[in-house]
Design an enzyme around this catalytic site. Structure first.
Site, PDB file in Angstrom:
ATOM      1  N   ASP A  91       2.405   4.934  -0.276  1.00 38.19           N
ATOM      2  CA  ASP A  91       1.856   6.213   0.160  1.00 38.19           C
ATOM      3  C   ASP A  91       1.739   7.196  -0.998  1.00 38.19           C
ATOM      4  O   ASP A  91       2.256   6.969  -2.096  1.00 38.19           O
ATOM      5  CB  ASP A  91       2.764   6.833   1.228  1.00 38.19           C
TER       6      ASP A  91
ATOM      7  N   TYR B  91      12.624  -2.501  -1.938  1.00 38.00           N
ATOM      8  CA  TYR B  91      12.363  -1.078  -2.098  1.00 38.00           C
ATOM      9  C   TYR B  91      13.681  -0.381  -2.377  1.00 38.00           C
ATOM     10  O   TYR B  91      14.725  -0.758  -1.817  1.00 38.00           O
ATOM     11  CB  TYR B  91      11.766  -0.475  -0.832  1.00 38.00           C
TER      12      TYR B  91
ATOM     13  N   ARG C 284      11.147   4.589   4.798  1.00 39.88           N
ATOM     14  CA  ARG C 284      11.380   6.035   4.857  1.00 39.88           C
ATOM     15  C   ARG C 284      11.994   6.451   6.196  1.00 39.88           C
ATOM     16  O   ARG C 284      12.832   7.356   6.252  1.00 39.88           O
ATOM     17  CB  ARG C 284      10.079   6.782   4.579  1.00 39.88           C
TER      18      ARG C 284
ATOM     19  N   ARG D 209       0.850  -1.195   0.000  1.00 39.92           N
ATOM     20  CA  ARG D 209       0.000   0.000   0.000  1.00 39.92           C
ATOM     21  C   ARG D 209       0.882   1.240   0.000  1.00 39.92           C
ATOM     22  O   ARG D 209       1.067   1.892   1.036  1.00 39.92           O
ATOM     23  CB  ARG D 209      -0.922  -0.020   1.214  1.00 39.92           C
TER      24      ARG D 209
END
Length: 247
Positions: free
Chosen positions: A55, A113, A200, A53
């Protein structure tokens, strides 16, 4: 009687113009756009499940979605057929018919990622939607040394944001590294799963290491302390990309 098929699509998107992946009220999202546009292709409303999901503002090279359909279009033809329906910032890369129990989210075994930082005194307007601009050069060796501390199985409470739905903060990281190409620094995280804002938050704290605001021992203490308040800032979303999902 029309049979129900379970399809897996790999999609790439530029998340700049979307409020994240997950459907929301009064906001344009990746899920809403894909569901609404592909409904025309399959002849009925769709409900897709995404592997991650992402952002608002986050991008994907290899997001994976799954959904059930009674539509008859062959899976391998979906990418080209979807090209004329979807907006230019969302592309279906591949389609595959799967077993009924396949689920893009819950069947995933791992994800990669990447996160990009642009290092220069002045920002580049062409990178503003795709990188985090930092006006100083980072100590890449120090970052890589600290990043090795997260490899393995750990409680990542120090790097999770409030609002996630995961109850267990333990995750396994197989690889964590960064390298530079010119003025661009790229982080890479490969793990069995990630908490809400975990990548992040890791990047924000590792950037503090690269700026020599904290050292390796202090980074280790933050990880062990499991206190989000001790870690660095949450890196901005536009530098983050979901690169690959493993099944």
């Amino acid at each position: 009687m029309t049979s129900v098929r379970n399809l897996k699509l790999t999609i790439a998107y530029d998340g700049t113009n979307y409020h994240g992946f997950q459907r929301q009220k009064n906001c344009m999202t990746i899920q809403q756009t894909v569901e609404d546009k592909l409904a025309k292709l399959f002849g009925h409303q769709l409900k897709i499940t995404g592997a991650g999901r992402t952002d608002a503002g986050v991008h994907a090279y290899g997001q994976v979605v799954s959904f059930s359909t009674t539509g008859t279009i062959p899976a391998e033809r979906i990418p080209l057929a979807a090209r004329s329906i979807l907006p230019d910032d969302i592309v279906v890369l591949s389609g595959q018919e799967m077993q009924p129990d396949f689920n893009a989210r819950f069947s995933a075994q791992g994800k990669i990622y990447i996160y990009r930082v642009y290092q220069n005194k002045l920002p580049d307007p062409f990178y503003r939607n795709y990188t985090w601009h930092i006006p100083k050069l980072l100590n890449v060796q120090a970052i890589n040394n600290a990043a090795q501390l997260i490899v393995g199985t750990h409680d990542f409470s120090a790097f999770r944001a409030a609002g996630g739905d995961a109850k267990n903060p333990v995750r396994t990281i197989f690889e964590a590294s960064c390298h530079t190409e010119g003025q661009m620094l790229e982080f890479r995280f490969w793990g069995n799963g990630f908490l809400y804002h975990m990548v992040r938050n890791l990047v924000g704290t590792l950037v503090d290491v690269g700026l020599e605001k904290i050292n390796q021992a202090e980074f280790a203490a933050i990880l062990a302390g499991r206190d989000r308040r001790q870690a660095g800032v949450t890196a901005p979303p536009q530098g983050l990309y979901l690169q690959q999902v493993f099944y």
